[in-house]
Design an enzyme around this catalytic site. Structure first.
Site, mmCIF file in Angstrom:
data_model
loop_
_atom_site.group_PDB
_atom_site.id
_atom_site.type_symbol
_atom_site.label_atom_id
_atom_site.label_comp_id
_atom_site.label_asym_id
_atom_site.label_seq_id
_atom_site.Cartn_x
_atom_site.Cartn_y
_atom_site.Cartn_z
ATOM 1 N N GLY A 185 -24.697 53.601 18.704
ATOM 2 C CA GLY A 185 -25.971 53.324 18.033
ATOM 3 C C GLY A 185 -25.872 52.018 17.283
ATOM 4 N N PRO A 203 -36.309 38.567 28.055
ATOM 5 C CA PRO A 203 -35.803 39.854 28.560
ATOM 6 C C PRO A 203 -34.460 39.654 29.242
ATOM 7 C CG PRO A 203 -37.822 39.180 29.721
ATOM 8 C CD PRO A 203 -37.538 38.134 28.690
ATOM 9 N N ARG A 221 -16.858 11.330 24.464
ATOM 10 C CA ARG A 221 -16.405 10.539 23.306
ATOM 11 C C ARG A 221 -17.533 9.751 22.653
ATOM 12 N NH1 ARG A 221 -11.313 8.868 26.826
ATOM 13 N NH2 ARG A 221 -13.031 8.760 28.276
ATOM 14 N N ASN A 232 -26.727 28.712 19.956
ATOM 15 C CA ASN A 232 -27.179 29.478 21.128
ATOM 16 C C ASN A 232 -26.820 30.954 20.985
ATOM 17 O OD1 ASN A 232 -24.473 28.785 21.385
ATOM 18 N ND2 ASN A 232 -24.553 28.430 23.581
ATOM 19 N N LYS A 287 -20.836 42.106 19.912
ATOM 20 C CA LYS A 287 -19.680 41.619 19.149
ATOM 21 C C LYS A 287 -19.954 41.630 17.658
ATOM 22 C CE LYS A 287 -19.853 37.798 21.537
ATOM 23 N NZ LYS A 287 -20.782 38.165 22.598
ATOM 24 N N GLY A 298 -26.401 34.617 19.251
ATOM 25 C CA GLY A 298 -27.209 35.393 18.315
ATOM 26 C C GLY A 298 -26.554 36.733 18.091
ATOM 27 N N GLN A 338 -20.989 34.326 23.002
ATOM 28 C CA GLN A 338 -21.264 34.531 24.443
ATOM 29 C C GLN A 338 -20.200 35.440 25.063
ATOM 30 O OE1 GLN A 338 -21.175 30.850 23.614
ATOM 31 N NE2 GLN A 338 -23.235 31.116 22.892
ATOM 32 N N GLU A 368 -22.781 41.559 24.079
ATOM 33 C CA GLU A 368 -22.101 42.854 24.231
ATOM 34 C C GLU A 368 -22.105 43.674 22.941
ATOM 35 O OE1 GLU A 368 -20.598 39.966 24.912
ATOM 36 O OE2 GLU A 368 -19.986 39.914 27.014
#
Ligand code: IMP
Length: 430
Positions: free
Chosen positions: A417, A306, A145, A43, A21, A45, A226, A19
């Site tokens: 932007g 994509p 565990r 995972n 972040k 980015g 995420q 989004e």
């Protein structure tokens, strides 16, 4: 966001991740003493653009780009030491001072090479479209565990036992997958040996450090990875990641009290994207989807895949607002919609004569539901130079107003932007 009463703020994605972040964290980190990652692993980015440079950070909080801000990786993260040090070395190569201001929780679990092997070879991971970074298998070992924590690096004998057990379990699974690939305990220990001293030098009891800092009045930004719809409990299970991406996960994953959290900013794109498989109710048709993908450069920061694109789904974000207790929204990438003739907001899902307004647990049901859209005129004016809400064209303002009322959460920031300065602080300009 920070003021005398609001000292700990959580930033979460309120859709399916990506989004923006990183940009918000980068902007807010200017006034933070600490920036903490609390879940996920390599995972994630985060892309941050500064001037002509762009930085993709996978594990290190983007606060690291601000001199003097302390950054931490919490116990809830599954840490890939190899990627961590590649990232640190790249930052140092770019002239960013990391020394003495990056902390790693000694309780964080490690992603081992065999976790990545299992993730890549597993048919189940392929069906979900995981990033192949070993995240799921590392969290499975944690819950089972069998995990290996940073603190275990201090005890070579115990570490050897744990690695042997981990490899044995991974090899059992690999054999069942029918692949000839196998994990080697000797190679795993050798790889750990190469990073052990460096990692232990960063390790600390993060919960205690944060507790003390908060008592002194420090401002703490908690950076989720995420998005809420990828949360292992609240997301589109089983097409989710393996951790708690929502605000509740912040307390657990950083080792602070839930009551210590004062605000939660939900980041949403002005439209929706998703990488990997699983439901995306408002997914666009191939032509429009391709157009938005190109306009928004919607390719995964970690895998380059994509991203699937869709209209803004207010059912999804209203759900995320409720589960996270969002106190504000940041709408990113509004400028991506600048050239569209018409834009749509999904207000509910139609099933026969009924309209569902709450996001269902049963993802199979989503397939038979039709999104209900409210269409609005596009603004067809570039918005990249807007710095206040008043600078935006009326149609863009109307779009944001409607989005805000559908989600029932006030918009605090609008990003127009990729650059750091291309952001409207609605609170400051209201
Ligand atoms: P995993 O986290 O690699 O196990 O992947 C599980 C699901 O989460 C897949 O659909 C991934 O595409 C998705 N996912 C994981 N990390 C991200 C991210 O940073 N952004 C968006 N989707 C992600």
């Amino acid at each position: 966001m920070f003021d005398s009463k609001t000292r700990t703020v959580v930033i979460v994605g309120a859709q399916w991740g990506d989004e923006g972040k990183g940009k918000l964290v980068d902007v807010l980190a200017e006034r933070a003493d600490w920036v903490v990652r609390y879940q996920g692993g390599a995972n994630a980015g985060h892309t941050v653009h500064i001037g002509d440079d762009s930085f993709v950070l996978h594990q290190i909080p983007s606060g690291i780009l601000h001199p003097g801000v302390r950054c931490a990786i919490g116990n809830g993260v599954v840490l890939d030491p190899e990627t961590l040090f590649t990232e640190i070395d790249e930052l140092v190569g770019d002239g960013i001072d990391v020394e003495g201001r990056l902390y790693v929780s000694d309780r964080a679990h490690l992603v081992m090479p065999y976790h990545k092997l299992v993730d890549k070879e597993s048919q189940a991971s392929r069906a979900i479209g995981t990033t192949g970074r070993g995240i799921g298998p590392a969290y499975e070992d944690k819950a089972g565990r069998r995990g290996i924590r940073v603190v275990d690096l201090k005890h070579p004998e115990r570490l050897q036992e744990l690695v042997e057990r981990g490899c044995e379990y991974a090899n059992m699974r690999l054999a069942r997958f029918g692949t000839a690939q196998r994990a080697s305990a000797a190679e795993t220990l050798e790889a750990l040996g190469r990073v052990s001293d460096r990692l232990l030098a960063l390790a600390d009891d993060l919960g205690v450090l944060l507790h003390r800092a908060m008592k002194r009045g420090a401002s703490v930004l908690m950076e989720g990875a995420q998005g809420s719809l990828l949360d292992v409990d609240h997301g589109t299970y089983p097409f989710v990641t393996s951790s708690s991406t929502t605000v509740g996960g912040a307390a657990i994953g950083a080792g602070i009290a839930p009551t210590a959290i004062h605000a939660a900013l939900g980041i949403v794109k002005a439209y929706t994207t998703r990488v990997g498989n699983g439901p995306l109710p408002t997914e666009l048709d191939a032509v429009l989807g391709d157009r938005v993908r190109r306009l928004g450069n919607e390719f995964g920061a970690t895998t380059g895949r994509p991203r699937r694109c869709g209209w803004f789904d207010a059912v999804v974000v209203r759900y995320a607002a409720r589960v996270n207790g969002l106190t504000g929204l940041a709408v990113t990438k509004l400028d991506v919609l600048d050239t569209l003739e018409r834009v749509a907001l999904c207000t509910g899902y139609r099933r026969g004569d009924d309209v569902l307004e709450e996001f269902p647990a049963d993802i199979a049901a989503l397939e038979s539901l039709e999104p209900v859209y409210e269409w609005m005129d596009g603004w067809q004016v570039p918005t990249g130079d807007a710095r206040t809400i008043a600078d935006l064209p009326p149609a863009a303002r109307a779009y944001l107003d409607r989005l805000e009322s559908l989600v029932d959460t006030s918009i605090r920031y609008v990003s127009v932007g990729t650059r750091r300065d291309q952001i409207i602080d609605v609170g400051a300009t209201a």
